[in-house]
Write a protein that holds these residues in place. Structure first.
Motif, PDB file in Angstrom:
ATOM      1  N   VAL A  85      41.928  55.300  21.471  1.00  0.00           N
ATOM      2  CA  VAL A  85      40.837  55.478  20.519  1.00  0.00           C
ATOM      3  C   VAL A  85      41.041  56.703  19.627  1.00  0.00           C
ATOM      4  N   MET A  86      41.516  57.798  20.172  1.00  0.00           N
ATOM      5  CA  MET A  86      41.854  59.022  19.436  1.00  0.00           C
ATOM      6  C   MET A  86      40.752  59.447  18.466  1.00  0.00           C
ATOM      7  N   LEU A  87      39.705  60.031  19.015  1.00  0.00           N
ATOM      8  CA  LEU A  87      38.561  60.513  18.239  1.00  0.00           C
ATOM      9  C   LEU A  87      38.536  62.036  18.300  1.00  0.00           C
ATOM     10  N   GLU A  88      38.260  62.675  17.175  1.00  0.00           N
ATOM     11  CA  GLU A  88      38.200  64.139  17.150  1.00  0.00           C
ATOM     12  C   GLU A  88      37.042  64.584  16.275  1.00  0.00           C
ATOM     13  N   ASN A  89      36.208  65.461  16.829  1.00  0.00           N
ATOM     14  CA  ASN A  89      35.120  66.069  16.085  1.00  0.00           C
ATOM     15  C   ASN A  89      35.541  67.512  15.805  1.00  0.00           C
ATOM     16  N   PRO A  90      35.765  67.866  14.532  1.00  0.00           N
ATOM     17  CA  PRO A  90      36.251  69.207  14.213  1.00  0.00           C
ATOM     18  C   PRO A  90      35.291  70.308  14.679  1.00  0.00           C
ATOM     19  N   GLU A  91      35.845  71.432  15.051  1.00  0.00           N
ATOM     20  CA  GLU A  91      35.049  72.559  15.518  1.00  0.00           C
ATOM     21  C   GLU A  91      34.060  73.028  14.448  1.00  0.00           C
ATOM     22  N   SER A  92      34.424  72.875  13.169  1.00  0.00           N
ATOM     23  CA  SER A  92      33.563  73.339  12.086  1.00  0.00           C
ATOM     24  C   SER A  92      32.446  72.351  11.726  1.00  0.00           C
ATOM     25  N   CYS A  93      32.370  71.220  12.414  1.00  0.00           N
ATOM     26  CA  CYS A  93      31.293  70.247  12.175  1.00  0.00           C
ATOM     27  C   CYS A  93      30.033  70.722  12.891  1.00  0.00           C
ATOM     28  N   GLN A  94      28.880  70.540  12.284  1.00  0.00           N
ATOM     29  CA  GLN A  94      27.636  71.002  12.901  1.00  0.00           C
ATOM     30  C   GLN A  94      26.971  69.930  13.777  1.00  0.00           C
ATOM     31  N   TYR A  95      27.573  68.739  13.840  1.00  0.00           N
ATOM     32  CA  TYR A  95      26.947  67.618  14.543  1.00  0.00           C
ATOM     33  C   TYR A  95      27.754  67.164  15.759  1.00  0.00           C
ATOM     34  N   ASP A  96      27.044  66.648  16.760  1.00  0.00           N
ATOM     35  CA  ASP A  96      27.663  65.875  17.833  1.00  0.00           C
ATOM     36  C   ASP A  96      27.835  64.477  17.260  1.00  0.00           C
ATOM     37  N   ILE A  97      28.933  63.800  17.625  1.00  0.00           N
ATOM     38  CA  ILE A  97      29.189  62.478  17.044  1.00  0.00           C
ATOM     39  C   ILE A  97      29.414  61.438  18.145  1.00  0.00           C
ATOM     40  N   LYS A  98      28.802  60.275  17.941  1.00  0.00           N
ATOM     41  CA  LYS A  98      29.016  59.106  18.807  1.00  0.00           C
ATOM     42  C   LYS A  98      29.592  58.006  17.924  1.00  0.00           C
ATOM     43  N   PHE A  99      30.639  57.339  18.417  1.00  0.00           N
ATOM     44  CA  PHE A  99      31.288  56.268  17.672  1.00  0.00           C
ATOM     45  C   PHE A  99      30.959  54.930  18.314  1.00  0.00           C
ATOM     46  N   ILE A 100      30.638  53.949  17.479  1.00  0.00           N
ATOM     47  CA  ILE A 100      30.354  52.594  17.957  1.00  0.00           C
ATOM     48  C   ILE A 100      31.220  51.645  17.132  1.00  0.00           C
ATOM     49  N   ILE A 101      31.928  50.737  17.817  1.00  0.00           N
ATOM     50  CA  ILE A 101      32.809  49.784  17.130  1.00  0.00           C
ATOM     51  C   ILE A 101      32.272  48.371  17.322  1.00  0.00           C
ATOM     52  N   TYR A 102      32.268  47.608  16.203  1.00  0.00           N
ATOM     53  CA  TYR A 102      31.766  46.234  16.198  1.00  0.00           C
ATOM     54  C   TYR A 102      32.858  45.287  15.700  1.00  0.00           C
ATOM     55  N   LYS A 103      32.993  44.139  16.363  1.00  0.00           N
ATOM     56  CA  LYS A 103      33.861  43.092  15.820  1.00  0.00           C
ATOM     57  C   LYS A 103      33.218  42.546  14.558  1.00  0.00           C
ATOM     58  N   ASP A 104      34.001  41.800  13.764  1.00  0.00           N
ATOM     59  CA  ASP A 104      33.472  41.282  12.494  1.00  0.00           C
ATOM     60  C   ASP A 104      32.323  40.297  12.679  1.00  0.00           C
ATOM     61  N   ASP A 105      32.130  39.777  13.898  1.00  0.00           N
ATOM     62  CA  ASP A 105      30.986  38.893  14.151  1.00  0.00           C
ATOM     63  C   ASP A 105      29.729  39.677  14.546  1.00  0.00           C
ATOM     64  N   GLY A 106      29.836  41.013  14.535  1.00  0.00           N
ATOM     65  CA  GLY A 106      28.691  41.860  14.855  1.00  0.00           C
ATOM     66  C   GLY A 106      28.588  42.279  16.303  1.00  0.00           C
ATOM     67  N   GLU A 107      29.446  41.754  17.166  1.00  0.00           N
ATOM     68  CA  GLU A 107      29.393  42.111  18.580  1.00  0.00           C
ATOM     69  C   GLU A 107      29.882  43.544  18.781  1.00  0.00           C
ATOM     70  N   MET A 108      29.093  44.358  19.470  1.00  0.00           N
ATOM     71  CA  MET A 108      29.482  45.722  19.794  1.00  0.00           C
ATOM     72  C   MET A 108      30.499  45.673  20.930  1.00  0.00           C
ATOM     73  N   ILE A 109      31.665  46.284  20.725  1.00  0.00           N
ATOM     74  CA  ILE A 109      32.699  46.244  21.760  1.00  0.00           C
ATOM     75  C   ILE A 109      33.060  47.619  22.309  1.00  0.00           C
ATOM     76  N   TYR A 110      32.589  48.680  21.648  1.00  0.00           N
ATOM     77  CA  TYR A 110      32.912  50.020  22.131  1.00  0.00           C
ATOM     78  C   TYR A 110      31.829  51.009  21.714  1.00  0.00           C
TER      79      TYR A 110
END
Length: 162
Positions: A85-110
């Protein structure tokens, strides 16, 4: 005699459950979706992603903006294995981040765990069983501050399940 009747009842119930599951598979054309536990999945760690070009890391984020790194081609050996998945939130960002991935049919898979500024997640598991294939997906990077959703950025990734 009562024990024998009890055993027959248990066998009957077990056969009925199997029959219902088979009917669902036949009628819908697929097995019921099984949600996977992220126990034993990826671990969020402090720092930056390894194996990424040094100039790709984000060092400055203007106030109020959402910036991050995400792998645009995520590969899973199997639908239940760890993927890149390789996700990185930079130290200089002021927000916590959550990632959600959807297939093209709208199904949430991650869905990722919450990634705080200065943290990254190299590998993680899908949130659901996905058949082998290559999927064009959309993602949502949701920015939180003090537990409150402050904004969202969307994009596209390719998810490959071997």
């Amino acid at each position: 005699m009562a024990k024998n009747k009890s055993k027959k009842s248990i066998v009957f119930v077990a056969v009925a459950v199997v029959a219902v599951v088979l009917c669902v598979i036949v009628l819908t054309g697929s097995a019921p979706r099984i949600r996977l536990s992220l126990v034993g999945g990826g671990k969020v760690s402090n720092g930056i992603l390894t194996g990424v070009d040094a100039d790709a890391h984000i060092t400055s984020v203007p106030e109020g903006e959402i910036r991050y790194l995400i792998n645009k081609r995520i590969v899973f050996e199997k639908s239940y294995s760890l993927g890149s998945v390789m996700l990185e939130n930079p130290e200089s960002c002021q927000y916590d981040i959550k990632f959600i991935i959807y297939k093209d049919d709208g199904e949430m898979i991650y869905t990722s765990p919450m990634i705080k500024p200065g943290q990254c997640l190299e590998k993680d598991k899908l949130s659901t069983v996905v058949k082998a294939g290559e999927y064009n997906c959309s993602y949502s990077a949701q920015a939180y501050q003090d537990g409150e959703l402050k904004g969202e950025v969307t994009g596209v990734v390719t998810v490959i399940v071997s």
